[in-house]
Each structure stands twice: as structure tokens, then as C-alpha cells.
Design an enzyme around this catalytic site. Structure first.
Site, short mmCIF file in Angstrom:
data_model
loop_
_atom_site.label_atom_id
_atom_site.label_comp_id
_atom_site.label_asym_id
_atom_site.label_seq_id
_atom_site.Cartn_x
_atom_site.Cartn_y
_atom_site.Cartn_z
N HIS A 21 0.84 -1.20 0.00
CA HIS A 21 0.00 0.00 0.00
C HIS A 21 0.88 1.25 0.00
CE1 HIS A 21 -2.93 -2.98 1.53
NE2 HIS A 21 -3.79 -2.24 0.84
N ASP A 72 -4.08 -5.99 -8.56
CA ASP A 72 -4.38 -5.40 -7.26
C ASP A 72 -4.65 -3.92 -7.51
OD1 ASP A 72 -4.73 -5.07 -4.55
OD2 ASP A 72 -2.83 -6.01 -3.98
#
Length: 627
Positions: free
Chosen positions: A239, A321
Site C-alpha cells: 500500500h 491489485d
């Protein structure tokens, strides 16, 4: 030039003539279900570029404001602007997050209205209801998480968890769940997977993942394995950063690859990982700062096409993703990275940009224009978009994805039902693992009990206190519970202060959460309790590895999760079933040894190693009982 394109493109999109720009009637859709391959091929051949591109984009709308200067609120009901965006850009998929999902009635209404806004085919409506640490429904049955299922070692319980998720998601209108995680957590310092993994044993990971999918597929909810080629052996969080997995290909094949090979025949999709694996692709890219860096799997044709598609013969959907994660956005231009992900082999681009107001929708114009120009210049790329769109539409037809509105009354009977909550609690009780016990547990309660709770956070202490009160009521005794917030990894509380806090206490619960090297305050609490001869249990409330960083622990249990956490937006929730079941294993009632609420049955699904990784302290499969 970019400003000019923003003004021109809406006209191109809104007024282009598209063969399939109208919603497909139910009767025609059901006819297509009978021959999905031929129908998908025929349909795509007649689609405009914009329609094909829309099918391979999956957007999120977590918050909404009418413009950049307006206050933003959670996106919980559709509006004309979003409805028009879905239709005009022919979007094929939407992903929803915790911010979007207030309660059952609101969720059903939102999803029904999203489907009504579609341009042509039913939308994929997806979410990440993994269970445990990653859960999205605010009202729903979470399940205790993958590592908890690993601790039960039970394929039957994994299937039950999948069935509950499938039934609830389907009742709400979801048709795509991004799970299960099949990453092998073979690095106990992994900051992003941890309890999201079933185990560090690739065989067990594969077995439980297959069972979970068997359960969820009963309700025609699609699944996506994640994260290929493996996210379990990293030390940074994608992230925020781009990690490198430094293993050779043989080791990768023996560990990371095994669960994917085991489970890919029955899954519907595989999600990529934003990780660099030089053994699989050692090519270098130049990032936006002019630095040479490795190629993340999401952007790697050798990994997604050569290995996954061609060598492993995987024929399902490949999806990225989230493309707005730091591993991608801090290194690459957005539009270029989306093109590269499609070129590499992805069929669905997840979260290409943040949609949050009317202005941000204009970014779609720029993206469509950019990709259309690139497709005009590059026939191979143009064909790749066509192939991806065809695979998406084929999947929708083959899996009989329907836009049929869901019924609120029916959903409210299903979601978070007592039966589902009972299953959830039963699974979590089977998962609780007793790692150490030097005659501390079960603690024999008295008519009056002074109990001290330490943790890093006030909400954690409040949750523990709430469930201790429930236990006291069941045993018909009194618990006088004190709690203290102490940052356990810091060095800011003296031994004298701790000694004062625990004075006159009968029992201490130290709730740790992913400890690292030298957690000084935590160790001081243990040392002072031992000096005062007060029984103390360390409750590892997320990853089970905490005992490796502590000494002289007399009792330790692992509960595999206390907090659900959406790391991308700091939205948190409590995993009450895990803490409830963990606490219920700690006490013995007035009637003696058989007077307990729950017995720890779990076995470690991972090895707990020394901090220097030189030896195993507690092996996978280890677990004590209190009787």
C-alpha cells in the site's frame, strides 16, 4: 493539450454510436448463457473501443462531493452523476468498501441502483470479504479469518466460512469476492499478510482455500485468489512501498506457487501482487524519479502471460491489485501503468483512479483517450484489450451473472443471522491456541476478582472489558476490571509505575499486537507481574508471533485477530468473535476443572521463530490444552 482533451472527450464518449450501448433484456441475456463462448466473441466483435475498455475497468467510489470545493461524504447512495458515469463510460465493474456499506437495507438499495445504471451487461459488484483482518460489511458475519481457520486445521470449517460469506454476499447483490488469500506467510515480519494467510504450509493453504471456494460457490459468488506470484515473504507493505521478494525460482515453485496451482482450477480469477520477483522477471524499469527499479508482477508480461497464462495454462480472469496503491503510484505514471498492466496480461484493472467528484470523472476521459491512441498505434495492445473484454464478458455469461434486484426483507433474514453468528463463534473457539502455560490457565475465579487489562489502545481495552463482563455474568461472579493504555513497544513507563498499577490485582491480561524487537514496556509489565506473583496471560491479539519477542512469559494464547482494518483508509472494526472466544478459554468457574466456557483446541498454523530467524521456538502444529 491535456485540458483540451478533457473538453473534447466527453462529446466523443457520450455521442458515439455503440451496438451494445443499451441494457440487454433478461430474455436475451439468458439466451446468451446457453452459449457463452460464442456469444462473448460475437458481442465483442461489434463493440466500440469504449465499451470494450469499460468492461475491463473496475472503479471504486468511497466518498463523494459534487466538486473539489464541496465537503465530501461517504458514497452510500447513487446519484445522477455517478449513474451517468457508469452508463456513459460503459463500466463493467464496481468495487465497494466499508465506507459504502452502512447496513443491509442501504447496501441492497445501493447495489440494485448500481446495476440499474449499467450500460449493457450486468456489473461485477465486488468487495473484499476475506474474513478476519479484512472485512467490508459493517453488518454481516465476518468469520475469524484465514489464520484462525488454519489453526483449526479443518477443511469442513473453511467450507462453512465460505458458505456463510457466499450466502450473505449474494443476498446483498454482490457477485464477486476478492478472496481467498493463498499467500504463504513464511516471513513472520510480513506487515501486510500475516493473519490473512492460512499458514506457512503451502499444502494446508491450498486445502483450506479449495474448501472455502467450495462453500462460497454454492451461491454463485465468484472468487479471486490473491496475490500472484505470492505476497507472503515480504517485509514492506505494498500500500505504501514496492517490495522485492529475493528467492530463487525453485524455492518459489516449492512454496509460493503450490497453493495457486492447487486452487486455480476452481477459482474464477487471480489477483496480481505489486511485488518484484527478480527470479521470475529481472527486467528493470525507470520510475518517475528517474531511478532504475525492478518490474512489479502487476506490470510483468513474463510473470502474468508467460508463466501464469502460458506455462500454468490458467484460463480464468487475471485482475490487478488496486492500481492506486503506493507501490504503483509512487513509481509510475498512472495512465502508462494501466496500459502496462493490460499489456502484461491483466483482464481487469482494479481501481485505476479515485472517483470522488465530478472533476475526477474527467480523468476517465484522459485515460480513455490515452489508451485509444495507444491502441491505434499498437495492434498488439488493441488485441489485448479485445481479448480481455471477451474474457470478462464470457465469465459474466458463463457464470450467469444477473442484474436481478435483491430483496431487502430476504437479505435482512440472511445477513448476520443468529445461525451464521453461532457458526462464526464456533469456528473462533476451535482456533484459539494455547502456546505457553506454566500453571496459570485456566485461572480459577473467585466471587470477587480484580482484573487488570493492558493494551496499546483504548478501544481494545473497552472490547476486552465488555466481554469480561459477559463472562462474569455467565459465572455469576464479580469482575472489577481496570484497564490501562500503554504503548507496549515504547520505553516510557517505569517499573515503579507498573508495580503500583497492578497492586492488589488477581489476574492480568496483556493484549499484545504484532510486537517487534525489544518491546520494553510489555516486558516490564511481565517482569513486575512475576515479581508480585500475579498470574498474567499474554494474549497475542493479531499475529501469533509475539511470544518470540518476550521473555519469562508464563501463559500465552493466540486469537488471530482483534481488529479489522482497511489500511488504505483507516477504517476499523472490532473482530468480536476472536476476542470473545479467546477470553472464554482463560477462566475456570467455581465448580472446578470442568467448569470452563471454552477449551483451547487450536494448533499453530505457522512456525514461531526466534527474532534472528535462526531456530524454531514453537513449530507449526504445536498447541496445548488446559485440561
Amino acid at each position: 493539450m491535456e485540458e483540451l482533451m478533457k473538453k473534447i472527450i466527453p462529446a466523443i464518449l457520450l455521442f458515439s454510436t455503440c451496438t451494445y450501448a443499451d441494457v440487454i433484456p433478461d430474455a436475451q441475456l439468458k439466451e446468451m448463457w446457453q452459449s457463452p463462448q460464442a456469444s462473448a466473441k460475437k458481442i465483442v466483435s461489434k463493440m466500440s473501443f469504449e465499451e470494450k475498455l469499460g468492461q475491463i475497468l473496475m472503479v471504486d467510489i468511497r466518498s463523494w462531493s459534487q466538486d473539489e470545493n464541496s465537503d465530501k461524504t461517504a458514497f452510500v447512495e447513487i446519484n445522477d452523476t455517478v449513474s451517468k458515469m457508469i452508463h456513459d463510460y460503459h463500466l463493467g465493474s464496481i468495487i465497494l468498501f466499508r465506507e459504502n456499506l452502512i447496513d443491509t437495507a442501504q447496501t441492497v438499495n445501493l447495489i440494485n441502483n448500481l446495476q440499474r445504471a449499467r450500460s449493457n451487461f450486468p456489473l461485477f459488484i465486488s468487495t473484499d470479504q476475506e474474513g478476519g483482518y479484512v472485512t467490508r460489511l459493517r453488518v454481516g458475519t465476518e468469520m475469524p479469518g484465514n489464520m484462525a481457520l488454519g489453526a483449526t486445521g479443518s477443511s469442513k470449517l473453511a467450507q462453512q466460512a465460505g458458505s456463510v460469506h457466499g450466502y450473505e454476499l449474494s443476498s446483498l447483490g454482490f457477485n464477486f469476492n476478492f478472496g481467498p488469500v493463498v499467500d504463504v506467510n513464511n516471513n513472520q515480519n510480513n506487515p501486510v499478510i500475516g493473519v490473512r494467510s492460512y499458514s506457512n504450509d503451502p499444502v494446508l493453504v491450498g486445502e483450506l482455500a479449495r474448501s472455502y471456494i467450495d462453500g462460497i460457490h454454492k451461491y454463485n459468488v465468484l472468487t479471486s485468489l490473491k496475490h500472484f506470484p505470492g505476497h507472503g515473504n515480504v517485509t514492506s507493505d505494498t500500500h505504501f512501498a514496492l517490495p522485492t521478494v529475493n528467492i530463487d525460482k525453485a524455492a518459489w515453485q516449492q512454496v509460493e506457487l503450490k497453493p495457486f496451482v492447487e486452487v486455480m482450477p476452481i477459482t474464477d480469477a487471480i489477483m496480481t501482487a505489486h511485488v518484484v520477483v527478480p527470479a521470475l522477471d529481472n527486467s528493470m524499469l525507470t520510475n518517475i524519479n528517474g531511478e532504475k527499479i525492478g518490474t512489479p508482477a502487476t506490470l510483468s508480461k513474463p510473470i502474468l502471460t508467460d508463466i501464469l497464462r502460458n506455462e500454468l495454462k490458467y484460463n480464468g480472469l487475471i485482475l490487478t491489485d488496486a492500481m492506486d496503491m503506493g507501490a504503483i503510484t509512487s513509481n509510475f505514471d498512472r495512465n502508462w501503468s494501466i496500459k502496462q498492466a493490460i499489456t502484461a496480461g491483466s483482464d481487469i484493472v482494479l481501481m485505476p483512479m479515485a472517483i470522488k467528484n465530478s472533476t475526477s470523472i474527467e480523468q476517465l476521459n484522459v485515460l480513455y483517450s490515452y489508451l485509444k491512441t495507444e491502441a491505434t498505434k499498437d495492434p498488439v495492445f488493441k488485441q489485448r484489450i479485445e481479448d480481455a473484454a471477451q474474457r470478462v464478458i464470457y465469465t459474466k455469461l458463463n457464470k450467469r451473472i444477473s442484474p436481478e434486484p435483491r430483496d431487502i426483507a430476504r437479505a435482512e433474514k440472511v445477513v448476520a443471522s443468529k445461525m451464521h453468528k453461532d457458526i462464526e463463534n464456533f469456528i473462533s473457539e476451535q482456533a484459539i491456541t494455547l502456546i505457553k502455560n506454566d500453571n496459570v490457565l485456566p485461572y480459577k475465579i473467585k466471587p470477587q476478582n480484580n482484573i487488570m487489562v493492558f493494551s496499546d489502545e483504548k478501544p481494545r481495552n473497552e472490547l476486552i472489558t465488555k466481554h469480561l463482563d459477559d463472562i462474569a455474568n455467565e459465572f455469576h461472579v464479580n469482575f472489577l476490571v481496570k484497564n490501562q493504555v500503554i504503548k507496549l513497544d515504547k520505553d516510557n513507563v517505569s517499573a515503579e509505575d507498573i508495580a503500583k498499577q497492578i497492586e492488589d490485582q488477581n489476574f492480568i491480561i496483556l493484549a499484545t499486537y504484532n510486537l517487534k524487537l525489544n518491546p520494553i514496556n510489555a516486558q516490564r509489565i511481565i517482569d513486575e507481574a512475576n515479581k508480585a506473583n500475579i498470574p498474567l496471560v499474554v494474549m497475542s491479539s493479531r499475529n501469533p508471533y509475539d511470544i518470540a519477542y518476550l521473555s519469562d512469559v508464563k501463559a500465552n494464547i493466540a486469537i488471530y485477530g482483534i481488529t479489522g482494518f482497511d489500511v488504505t483508509n483507516n477504517v476499523r472494526n472490532s473482530l468480536e468473535t476472536n476476542i470473545r472466544s479467546g477470553l472464554r478459554t482463560l477462566f475456570q468457574g467455581p465448580k472446578g476443572k470442568l467448569d470452563v466456557l471454552a477449551e483451547p483446541h487450536g494448533k499453530l498454523p505457522v512456525d514461531i521463530r526466534t527474532p534472528d530467524d535462526s531456530q524454531i521456538l514453537y513449530p507449526r502444529g504445536y498447541g496445548l490444552t488446559t485440561l
